[in-house]
Design an enzyme around this catalytic site. Structure first.
Site, mmCIF file in Angstrom:
data_model
loop_
_atom_site.group_PDB
_atom_site.id
_atom_site.type_symbol
_atom_site.label_atom_id
_atom_site.label_comp_id
_atom_site.label_asym_id
_atom_site.label_seq_id
_atom_site.Cartn_x
_atom_site.Cartn_y
_atom_site.Cartn_z
ATOM 1 N N ASP A 82 0.826 -1.212 0.000
ATOM 2 C CA ASP A 82 0.000 0.000 0.000
ATOM 3 C C ASP A 82 0.854 1.253 0.000
ATOM 4 O OD1 ASP A 82 0.724 -0.663 2.744
ATOM 5 O OD2 ASP A 82 -0.661 0.917 3.383
ATOM 6 N N ASP A 143 8.003 3.720 -1.605
ATOM 7 C CA ASP A 143 7.593 3.207 -0.298
ATOM 8 C C ASP A 143 6.278 2.497 -0.482
ATOM 9 O OD1 ASP A 143 6.840 2.789 2.304
ATOM 10 O OD2 ASP A 143 6.607 4.899 2.819
ATOM 11 N N GLU A 177 0.016 -1.180 5.612
ATOM 12 C CA GLU A 177 1.067 -0.755 6.545
ATOM 13 C C GLU A 177 0.933 0.723 6.869
ATOM 14 O OE1 GLU A 177 5.184 0.691 7.732
ATOM 15 O OE2 GLU A 177 3.868 1.368 6.141
HETATM 16 ZN ZN LIG Z 1 6.876 1.852 4.013
#
Ligand SMILES: [Zn+2]
Length: 416
Positions: A82, A143, A177
């Site tokens: 995510d 990320d 997360e």
């Molecule tokens: Zn991360």
């Protein structure tokens, strides 16, 4: 022809996998499942025949052991699919900037989005590298798609090179997360690894074995509401009591905006206000779990003092544990970090120990019985439209993962 990790990365960032804090479903957004299912299929195509998505959306898969040695521990690698709710992750258009020479990178869809080395000093480590950014209106999703791409590419490498000796390697890709729920349904028993690593960190050589310890504190001030035209001597305004409390919090320290490094804080971040009842939510953070209590005591004292100045009011205080510094667990398993440092050195990098001023899925997993530090994936300026990754750093992450599998095999059976 792009290197395999770059091909994968460019493919993954085009999936919109933004998670949603306000959702009550799991995963918080269905669109994350699209990438999770495709990842399971990709792993199966690479020969990880058990790759599957479980009922909650977690992908788990195994690279079978190649080592004849008995008792090599099963090691896991984990990344989240995510992206942050703070910035759009829809229709990401990745842009490859070859051989970065320090020039300003102006992103085409938003001329005010410019990567300048003066603002982003980490860019200095990427001179000469191929850099990927988004186009200026979205985050990139490095990320943690850099971590996902590194793990898939390392798995492909290990499957293609059975001559590399390693024990059983487990892989997991997780949703949610970024909204703090990545481990909510993570089945540690099913994962069945002795130790694991999240691949969700910054620049090359970075290892994170310490996170904050964290509590959530709620201070509810009760007042008394009545028609304001006839309130003299009767109304007690909870908003004013809460304001006195917030105003009394230390201004020159103990706050996120005035601390860094090892210093913790007490951070009011939500106020729900009415005359009758005003609730202040605070984050309490410190690297030493014992020092959370000092901060909570201080908050309580200040709340009581505010109440004392407003007769007729009262305060209710609640504290819940959020997560704990993973160091408390990792210190009991020194091999986990030691082997990672060894692998980082073997690929020719300097080890950089950094602190996580936050929590990770690894902090929670460590306390769920799976000691899990975090390793670099080459993510920079994340949660921002200026997010970037270096292809060369992502390749170093792949090599570090593969080397780490080898180190565990090599060291297993050695006396501690
Ligand atoms: Zn991360």
């Amino acid at each position: 022809m792009y290197p395999p990790i770059l091909q994968r990365f460019l493919r993954y960032v085009r999936y919109d996998t933004q998670s949603d804090e306000s959702s009550t479903s799991f995963p918080s957004t269905q669109k994350q499942l699209v990438l999770l299912r495709d990842l399971a299929a990709e792993l199966r195509a690479l020969g990880l025949s058990d790759a599957a998505v479980d009922e909650h959306g977690y992908v788990m898969a195994t690279v079978p052991a190649t080592s004849p040695k008995p008792g090599v521990p099963t090691i896991g690698f984990i990344a989240h699919v995510d992206t942050s709710p703070e910035m759009s992750g829809a229709s990401v258009t990745p842009i490859l900037h070859r051989a970065y020479d320090g020039r300003d990178l102006v992103l085409p869809d938003n001329p005010s989005a410019v990567l300048r080395m003066a603002d982003l000093p980490e860019l200095a480590i990427a001179l000469g590298h191929d850099i990927v950014t988004a186009s200026g209106t979205t985050l990139l999703g490095g990320d943690d798609k850099a971590g996902v791409a590194a793990i898939v590419t390392a798995a492909a490498h290990l499957m293609a090179h059975p001559e590399i000796p390693h024990g059983p390697i487990r892989i997991a890709f997780t949703p949610d997360e970024e909204v703090g729920r990545g481990t909510l349904h993570f089945d540690v028993e099913q994962f069945n690894a002795r130790y694991a690593y999240t691949i969700d960190g910054g620049g090359r050589g970075e290892i994170e074995t310490e996170s904050f310890s964290a509590d959530a504190m709620t201070v509810t001030f009760h007042g008394f509401n009545t028609h304001p035209g006839y309130a003299r001597g009767r109304m007690v305004n909870a908003i004013k009591v809460a304001a006195a409390f917030i105003d009394a919090l230390p201004a020159d320290g103990l706050s996120p905006e005035s601390t860094d490094g090892r210093d913790g804080y007490l951070h009011p971040y939500v106020v729900e206000a009415s005359v009758d009842r005003t609730t202040v939510k605070l984050l309490v953070r410190d690297f030493e779990t014992g020092r959370l209590r000092d901060k909570e005591d201080l908050a309580e004292q200040l709340a009581r003092a505010a109440v004392a100045r407003h007769p007729g009011s009262r305060a209710e205080i609640g504290v819940t544990e959020s997560y704990r510094n993973m160091k408390e667990v990792l210190d009991r398993h020194p091999d986990v970090a030691a082997h990672a440092r060894e692998a980082i050195r073997r690929v020719g990098l300097e080890v950089r120990d950094t602190l996580i001023r936050g929590g990770t899925d690894g902090s929670r997993l460590s306390f769920m019985g799976l000691p899990t530090p975090n390793l670099f994936a080459g993510e920079h300026a994340f949660h921002s439209r200026l997010e970037w990754v270096s292809v060369q750093e992502m390749e170093l992450a792949v090599r570090t993962i593969a080397e780490l599998c080898r180190v565990w095999e090599e060291k297993s059976g050695e006396a501690d």
